[in-house]
Design a protein around this motif. Sequence first.
Motif, PDB file in Angstrom:
ATOM      1  N   LEU A 272       0.802  -1.230   0.000  1.00 16.25           N
ATOM      2  CA  LEU A 272       0.000   0.000   0.000  1.00 16.25           C
ATOM      3  C   LEU A 272       0.832   1.276   0.000  1.00 16.25           C
ATOM      4  O   LEU A 272       0.618   2.147  -0.839  1.00 16.25           O
ATOM      5  N   PRO A 273       1.784   1.414   0.924  1.00 16.18           N
ATOM      6  CA  PRO A 273       2.553   2.653   0.914  1.00 16.18           C
ATOM      7  C   PRO A 273       3.307   2.872  -0.397  1.00 16.18           C
ATOM      8  O   PRO A 273       3.457   3.994  -0.858  1.00 16.18           O
ATOM      9  N   ARG A 274       3.747   1.769  -1.022  1.00 17.96           N
ATOM     10  CA  ARG A 274       4.470   1.911  -2.277  1.00 17.96           C
ATOM     11  C   ARG A 274       3.545   2.498  -3.354  1.00 17.96           C
ATOM     12  O   ARG A 274       3.940   3.361  -4.103  1.00 17.96           O
ATOM     13  N   CYS A 275       2.297   2.038  -3.381  1.00 15.07           N
ATOM     14  CA  CYS A 275       1.337   2.568  -4.354  1.00 15.07           C
ATOM     15  C   CYS A 275       1.089   4.048  -4.084  1.00 15.07           C
ATOM     16  O   CYS A 275       1.032   4.850  -5.001  1.00 15.07           O
ATOM     17  N   ALA A 276       0.949   4.384  -2.800  1.00 13.95           N
ATOM     18  CA  ALA A 276       0.682   5.778  -2.461  1.00 13.95           C
ATOM     19  C   ALA A 276       1.846   6.659  -2.894  1.00 13.95           C
ATOM     20  O   ALA A 276       1.649   7.768  -3.388  1.00 13.95           O
ATOM     21  N   THR A 277       3.059   6.160  -2.760  1.00  7.33           N
ATOM     22  CA  THR A 277       4.228   6.924  -3.175  1.00  7.33           C
ATOM     23  C   THR A 277       4.224   7.133  -4.683  1.00  7.33           C
ATOM     24  O   THR A 277       4.527   8.213  -5.173  1.00  7.33           O
ATOM     25  N   GLN A 278       3.810   6.094  -5.408  1.00  6.19           N
ATOM     26  CA  GLN A 278       3.766   6.231  -6.867  1.00  6.19           C
ATOM     27  C   GLN A 278       2.748   7.278  -7.298  1.00  6.19           C
ATOM     28  O   GLN A 278       2.994   8.065  -8.173  1.00  6.19           O
ATOM     29  N   PHE A 279       1.567   7.320  -6.622  1.00  4.80           N
ATOM     30  CA  PHE A 279       0.552   8.300  -7.004  1.00  4.80           C
ATOM     31  C   PHE A 279       0.988   9.711  -6.664  1.00  4.80           C
ATOM     32  O   PHE A 279       0.696  10.643  -7.382  1.00  4.80           O
ATOM     33  N   SER A 280       1.715   9.870  -5.545  1.00  8.70           N
ATOM     34  CA  SER A 280       2.115  11.222  -5.168  1.00  8.70           C
ATOM     35  C   SER A 280       3.188  11.772  -6.106  1.00  8.70           C
ATOM     36  O   SER A 280       3.407  12.962  -6.142  1.00  8.70           O
ATOM     37  N   SER A 281       3.823  10.914  -6.879  1.00 14.13           N
ATOM     38  CA  SER A 281       4.846  11.417  -7.787  1.00 14.13           C
ATOM     39  C   SER A 281       4.293  11.703  -9.178  1.00 14.13           C
ATOM     40  O   SER A 281       5.055  11.917 -10.109  1.00 14.13           O
ATOM     41  N   MET A 282       2.947  11.684  -9.318  1.00 15.67           N
ATOM     42  CA  MET A 282       2.346  12.024 -10.622  1.00 15.67           C
ATOM     43  C   MET A 282       2.667  13.481 -10.946  1.00 15.67           C
ATOM     44  O   MET A 282       2.601  14.346 -10.079  1.00 15.67           O
ATOM     45  N   PRO A 283       3.013  13.759 -12.178  1.00 19.65           N
ATOM     46  CA  PRO A 283       3.359  15.141 -12.519  1.00 19.65           C
ATOM     47  C   PRO A 283       2.135  16.058 -12.480  1.00 19.65           C
ATOM     48  O   PRO A 283       1.016  15.620 -12.694  1.00 19.65           O
ATOM     49  N   ASP A 284       2.376  17.306 -12.209  1.00 17.92           N
ATOM     50  CA  ASP A 284       1.319  18.310 -12.181  1.00 17.92           C
ATOM     51  C   ASP A 284       0.857  18.577 -13.617  1.00 17.92           C
ATOM     52  O   ASP A 284       1.685  18.825 -14.497  1.00 17.92           O
ATOM     53  N   PRO A 285      -0.449  18.549 -13.903  1.00 22.07           N
ATOM     54  CA  PRO A 285      -0.920  18.780 -15.281  1.00 22.07           C
ATOM     55  C   PRO A 285      -0.497  20.143 -15.837  1.00 22.07           C
ATOM     56  O   PRO A 285      -0.337  20.298 -17.045  1.00 22.07           O
ATOM     57  N   ILE A 286      -0.287  21.109 -14.969  1.00 21.27           N
ATOM     58  CA  ILE A 286       0.120  22.436 -15.443  1.00 21.27           C
ATOM     59  C   ILE A 286       1.495  22.366 -16.106  1.00 21.27           C
ATOM     60  O   ILE A 286       1.765  23.073 -17.074  1.00 21.27           O
ATOM     61  N   GLU A 287       2.351  21.471 -15.608  1.00 17.99           N
ATOM     62  CA  GLU A 287       3.695  21.360 -16.186  1.00 17.99           C
ATOM     63  C   GLU A 287       3.644  20.807 -17.609  1.00 17.99           C
ATOM     64  O   GLU A 287       4.521  21.087 -18.412  1.00 17.99           O
ATOM     65  N   HIS A 288       2.619  20.010 -17.917  1.00 15.98           N
ATOM     66  CA  HIS A 288       2.524  19.412 -19.246  1.00 15.98           C
ATOM     67  C   HIS A 288       1.686  20.240 -20.210  1.00 15.98           C
ATOM     68  O   HIS A 288       1.809  20.095 -21.413  1.00 15.98           O
ATOM     69  N   ALA A 289       0.842  21.094 -19.690  1.00 15.74           N
ATOM     70  CA  ALA A 289      -0.051  21.873 -20.551  1.00 15.74           C
ATOM     71  C   ALA A 289       0.728  22.959 -21.282  1.00 15.74           C
ATOM     72  O   ALA A 289       1.742  23.455 -20.789  1.00 15.74           O
TER      73      ALA A 289
END
Length: 117
Positions: A16-33
């Motif tokens: 579980l904590p590993r999954c949570a860490t992966q989700f928190s490292s999702m890039p901010d959509p503003i950086e890609h827009a």
Amino acid sequence: MACLARNALLVARKSLPRCATQFSSMPDPIEHATGLEKRELLAKVAGNDNPFDLLVLKRGPGTKENPNQVPSAFDSRILGCVCEEDATAVNWMWLHQGAPKRCGCGHWFQLTYKAPV
Ligand SMILES: [Zn+2]
């Protein structure tokens, strides 16, 4: 058998904590827009939830001397008037800069310039 189930639970808890860490490292959509999408996202971050004025406006008196003001960054815009409160159809019309227009229900509309996003 119970030992296998307990081991499966322990493995699930550890993952579980590993999954949570992966989700928190999702890039901010503003950086890609880029372009208009980025300007829209930045406007929303700054507190403007309606940067393109697409939400329904409440009509005012709408007389010829005091028409309803419709913001637009362009020379013309499509406008929909819900003539009666219980109307099931919208009366669509083009509204041009410098030419106030009267709907069939009697309300006047005027395009006002708004700086683009
Ligand atoms: Zn109308």
